[in-house]
Write a protein that holds these residues in place. Structure first.
Motif, PDB file in Angstrom:
ATOM      1  N   GLU A   1    -111.082   8.865 -49.226  1.00  0.00           N
ATOM      2  CA  GLU A   1    -110.978   7.407 -49.114  1.00  0.00           C
ATOM      3  C   GLU A   1    -111.895   6.704 -50.104  1.00  0.00           C
ATOM      4  OE1 GLU A   1    -111.641   6.667 -44.975  1.00  0.00           O
ATOM      5  OE2 GLU A   1    -109.769   7.651 -44.371  1.00  0.00           O
ATOM      6  N   GLN A   2    -113.048   7.318 -50.404  1.00  0.00           N
ATOM      7  CA  GLN A   2    -113.928   6.768 -51.448  1.00  0.00           C
ATOM      8  C   GLN A   2    -113.193   6.749 -52.791  1.00  0.00           C
ATOM      9  OE1 GLN A   2    -117.811   8.617 -51.806  1.00  0.00           O
ATOM     10  NE2 GLN A   2    -117.930   8.945 -49.598  1.00  0.00           N
ATOM     11  N   LEU A   3    -112.539   7.862 -53.116  1.00  0.00           N
ATOM     12  CA  LEU A   3    -111.793   7.938 -54.370  1.00  0.00           C
ATOM     13  C   LEU A   3    -110.702   6.879 -54.420  1.00  0.00           C
ATOM     14  CD1 LEU A   3    -111.318  11.808 -54.738  1.00  0.00           C
ATOM     15  CD2 LEU A   3    -112.785  10.353 -56.154  1.00  0.00           C
ATOM     16  N   GLN A   4    -109.999   6.711 -53.303  1.00  0.00           N
ATOM     17  CA  GLN A   4    -108.895   5.751 -53.251  1.00  0.00           C
ATOM     18  C   GLN A   4    -109.380   4.331 -53.515  1.00  0.00           C
ATOM     19  OE1 GLN A   4    -107.477   6.584 -49.308  1.00  0.00           O
ATOM     20  NE2 GLN A   4    -106.090   8.217 -49.957  1.00  0.00           N
ATOM     21  N   LYS A   5    -110.551   3.997 -52.990  1.00  0.00           N
ATOM     22  CA  LYS A   5    -111.078   2.634 -53.127  1.00  0.00           C
ATOM     23  C   LYS A   5    -111.722   2.402 -54.489  1.00  0.00           C
ATOM     24  CE  LYS A   5    -112.014   2.230 -48.170  1.00  0.00           C
ATOM     25  NZ  LYS A   5    -113.077   2.215 -47.127  1.00  0.00           N
ATOM     26  N   GLY A   6    -112.255   3.463 -55.095  1.00  0.00           N
ATOM     27  CA  GLY A   6    -112.946   3.346 -56.371  1.00  0.00           C
ATOM     28  C   GLY A   6    -114.375   3.839 -56.272  1.00  0.00           C
ATOM     29  N   VAL A   7    -114.804   4.601 -57.261  1.00  0.00           N
ATOM     30  CA  VAL A   7    -116.168   5.113 -57.304  1.00  0.00           C
ATOM     31  C   VAL A   7    -116.807   4.694 -58.627  1.00  0.00           C
ATOM     32  CG1 VAL A   7    -115.731   7.087 -55.786  1.00  0.00           C
ATOM     33  CG2 VAL A   7    -115.350   7.327 -58.252  1.00  0.00           C
TER      34      VAL A   7
ATOM     35  N   GLY B   1    -121.173   3.853 -73.802  1.00  0.00           N
ATOM     36  CA  GLY B   1    -122.169   2.804 -73.945  1.00  0.00           C
ATOM     37  C   GLY B   1    -123.172   2.771 -72.812  1.00  0.00           C
ATOM     38  N   GLY B   2    -123.068   3.786 -71.902  1.00  0.00           N
ATOM     39  CA  GLY B   2    -124.006   3.845 -70.780  1.00  0.00           C
ATOM     40  C   GLY B   2    -123.741   2.804 -69.710  1.00  0.00           C
ATOM     41  N   VAL B   3    -122.515   2.289 -69.656  1.00  0.00           N
ATOM     42  CA  VAL B   3    -122.150   1.242 -68.705  1.00  0.00           C
ATOM     43  C   VAL B   3    -121.624   1.862 -67.411  1.00  0.00           C
ATOM     44  CG1 VAL B   3    -120.612  -0.728 -68.331  1.00  0.00           C
ATOM     45  CG2 VAL B   3    -121.572  -0.307 -70.612  1.00  0.00           C
ATOM     46  N   ASP B   4    -122.035   1.303 -66.272  1.00  0.00           N
ATOM     47  CA  ASP B   4    -121.480   1.725 -64.983  1.00  0.00           C
ATOM     48  C   ASP B   4    -120.130   1.048 -64.782  1.00  0.00           C
ATOM     49  OD1 ASP B   4    -123.529   3.399 -64.318  1.00  0.00           O
ATOM     50  OD2 ASP B   4    -124.597   1.939 -63.082  1.00  0.00           O
ATOM     51  N   TRP B   5    -119.140   1.840 -64.361  1.00  0.00           N
ATOM     52  CA  TRP B   5    -117.767   1.347 -64.216  1.00  0.00           C
ATOM     53  C   TRP B   5    -117.248   1.769 -62.848  1.00  0.00           C
ATOM     54  CZ3 TRP B   5    -114.211  -1.440 -67.079  1.00  0.00           C
ATOM     55  CH2 TRP B   5    -112.876  -1.320 -66.718  1.00  0.00           C
ATOM     56  N   VAL B   6    -116.700   0.799 -62.093  1.00  0.00           N
ATOM     57  CA  VAL B   6    -116.060   1.121 -60.822  1.00  0.00           C
ATOM     58  C   VAL B   6    -114.587   1.385 -61.096  1.00  0.00           C
ATOM     59  CG1 VAL B   6    -115.521   0.351 -58.483  1.00  0.00           C
ATOM     60  CG2 VAL B   6    -117.704  -0.285 -59.537  1.00  0.00           C
ATOM     61  N   THR B   7    -114.130   2.585 -60.764  1.00  0.00           N
ATOM     62  CA  THR B   7    -112.755   2.969 -61.065  1.00  0.00           C
ATOM     63  C   THR B   7    -111.764   2.122 -60.273  1.00  0.00           C
ATOM     64  OG1 THR B   7    -112.798   4.733 -59.390  1.00  0.00           O
ATOM     65  CG2 THR B   7    -113.427   5.327 -61.637  1.00  0.00           C
ATOM     66  N   THR B   8    -110.632   1.877 -60.883  1.00  0.00           N
ATOM     67  CA  THR B   8    -109.560   1.129 -60.231  1.00  0.00           C
ATOM     68  C   THR B   8    -109.049   1.910 -59.025  1.00  0.00           C
ATOM     69  OG1 THR B   8    -108.916   0.204 -62.369  1.00  0.00           O
ATOM     70  CG2 THR B   8    -107.266   0.135 -60.619  1.00  0.00           C
ATOM     71  N   PRO B   9    -108.730   1.244 -57.911  1.00  0.00           N
ATOM     72  CA  PRO B   9    -108.160   1.952 -56.757  1.00  0.00           C
ATOM     73  C   PRO B   9    -106.987   2.847 -57.185  1.00  0.00           C
ATOM     74  CG  PRO B   9    -108.664  -0.284 -56.129  1.00  0.00           C
ATOM     75  CD  PRO B   9    -108.942  -0.193 -57.608  1.00  0.00           C
ATOM     76  N   CYS B  10    -106.949   4.039 -56.624  1.00  0.00           N
ATOM     77  CA  CYS B  10    -105.970   5.029 -57.063  1.00  0.00           C
ATOM     78  C   CYS B  10    -105.369   5.763 -55.866  1.00  0.00           C
ATOM     79  CB  CYS B  10    -106.627   6.032 -58.012  1.00  0.00           C
ATOM     80  SG  CYS B  10    -107.817   7.137 -57.203  1.00  0.00           S
TER      81      CYS B  10
ATOM     82  N   MET C   1    -115.227  11.279 -61.825  1.00  0.00           N
ATOM     83  CA  MET C   1    -114.953  10.871 -60.441  1.00  0.00           C
ATOM     84  C   MET C   1    -115.329  11.983 -59.469  1.00  0.00           C
ATOM     85  SD  MET C   1    -111.311   8.866 -60.999  1.00  0.00           S
ATOM     86  CE  MET C   1    -111.024   8.479 -59.261  1.00  0.00           C
ATOM     87  N   MET C   2    -115.059  13.234 -59.848  1.00  0.00           N
ATOM     88  CA  MET C   2    -115.430  14.356 -58.979  1.00  0.00           C
ATOM     89  C   MET C   2    -116.958  14.460 -58.871  1.00  0.00           C
ATOM     90  SD  MET C   2    -112.533  15.410 -57.973  1.00  0.00           S
ATOM     91  CE  MET C   2    -112.010  13.701 -58.209  1.00  0.00           C
ATOM     92  N   SER C   3    -117.657  14.236 -59.974  1.00  0.00           N
ATOM     93  CA  SER C   3    -119.124  14.243 -59.928  1.00  0.00           C
ATOM     94  C   SER C   3    -119.644  13.131 -59.027  1.00  0.00           C
ATOM     95  CB  SER C   3    -119.694  14.068 -61.340  1.00  0.00           C
ATOM     96  OG  SER C   3    -119.394  15.188 -62.151  1.00  0.00           O
ATOM     97  N   ALA C   4    -118.965  11.972 -59.056  1.00  0.00           N
ATOM     98  CA  ALA C   4    -119.398  10.833 -58.253  1.00  0.00           C
ATOM     99  C   ALA C   4    -119.312  11.124 -56.756  1.00  0.00           C
ATOM    100  CB  ALA C   4    -118.565   9.595 -58.594  1.00  0.00           C
ATOM    101  N   ILE C   5    -118.371  12.005 -56.358  1.00  0.00           N
ATOM    102  CA  ILE C   5    -118.258  12.370 -54.932  1.00  0.00           C
ATOM    103  C   ILE C   5    -118.982  13.690 -54.647  1.00  0.00           C
ATOM    104  CG2 ILE C   5    -116.114  11.060 -54.584  1.00  0.00           C
ATOM    105  CD1 ILE C   5    -114.640  13.820 -54.711  1.00  0.00           C
TER     106      ILE C   5
END
Length: 211
Positions: free
Chosen positions: A92-98, A104-113, A156-160
């Motif tokens: 569910e975390q992946l689905q919502k975005g991580v 550029g070292g920028v933090d990015w919230v992934t689009t819901p998937c 994304m896998m590292s984020a979870i």
């Protein structure tokens, strides 16, 4: 060959092969596949060296713009094998975005998937080269994205907090890898190619074939 003279292929890119025909490094290249590709063939949307699966090759230079630079995002689906057991809460975390770190070292919230836990499909065979210890605890995920940041699925896998052991692209829109074996090549007719990719704004060029 199509009326435009262009040709279209999909391959099942094996593990430990780069998505290029030429490289200054000593690596396995697309030209090592057992197929005589026509001059001017190039890859559309690369898979990294350690990723596997569906890769488009064509002589049509317009496909990159039509597929990856259009306003209409195109879905790309991946089978992912990760270490340890993934919980439904994590899915569910992946689905919502991580949050991942991008260029550029920028933090990015992934689009819901779309993401779900799946059984390993029967057509996915163990790797012959660099086999994995599939007897150890692991999970298979099916993930569909409409964006493609650099190494996005792995990040994304590292984020979870699950290490990505295997990453296989299985489809782009309705263009599917199917049971094509690693290293296999399949040629696709031009109109069918664009229909499966849901690219509607293409027009075949005037015939360049001899009259």
């Amino acid at each position: 060959m199509s009326n435009s003279g262009h040709r279209y292929f999909i391959i099942n890119k094996p593990y430990n092969m780069v998505s290029q025909f030429i490289s200054p490094d000593k690596v396995r290249l697309l030209g090592d596949l057992d197929f005589d590709f026509p001059e001017g063939t190039h890859a559309i949307g690369r898979l990294d060296n350690h990723s596997e699966g569906l890769l488009i090759l064509t002589t049509n230079k317009k496909v990159t713009r039509l597929l990856f630079e259009s306003e209409q995002p195109h879905k790309r689906t991946y089978l992912v094998m990760v270490k340890n057991i993934v919980s439904q809460e994590t899915v569910e975390q992946l689905q919502k975005g991580v949050t991942i770190r991008i260029k550029g070292g920028v933090d990015w919230v992934t689009t819901p998937c779309q993401a779900e836990i799946v059984e390993k499909p029967a057509y996915i065979k163990p790797r012959e080269q660099y086999p994995l210890k599939e007897f150890l605890p692991h999970s298979w995920l099916l993930i569909t994205l409409t964006e493609g940041k650099y190494h996005q699925v792995r990040k994304m896998m590292s984020a979870i907090r699950h290490h990505c052991d295997r990453l296989i692209r299985v489809s782009i829109e309705d263009l599917e890898l199917g049971d094509l074996p690693p290293g296999g090549v399949r040629e696709i007719e031009e109109t069918e190619f664009f229909r499966l990719l849901k690219i509607e704004n293409w027009q075949p060029e005037a015939s360049i074939l001899p009259q």
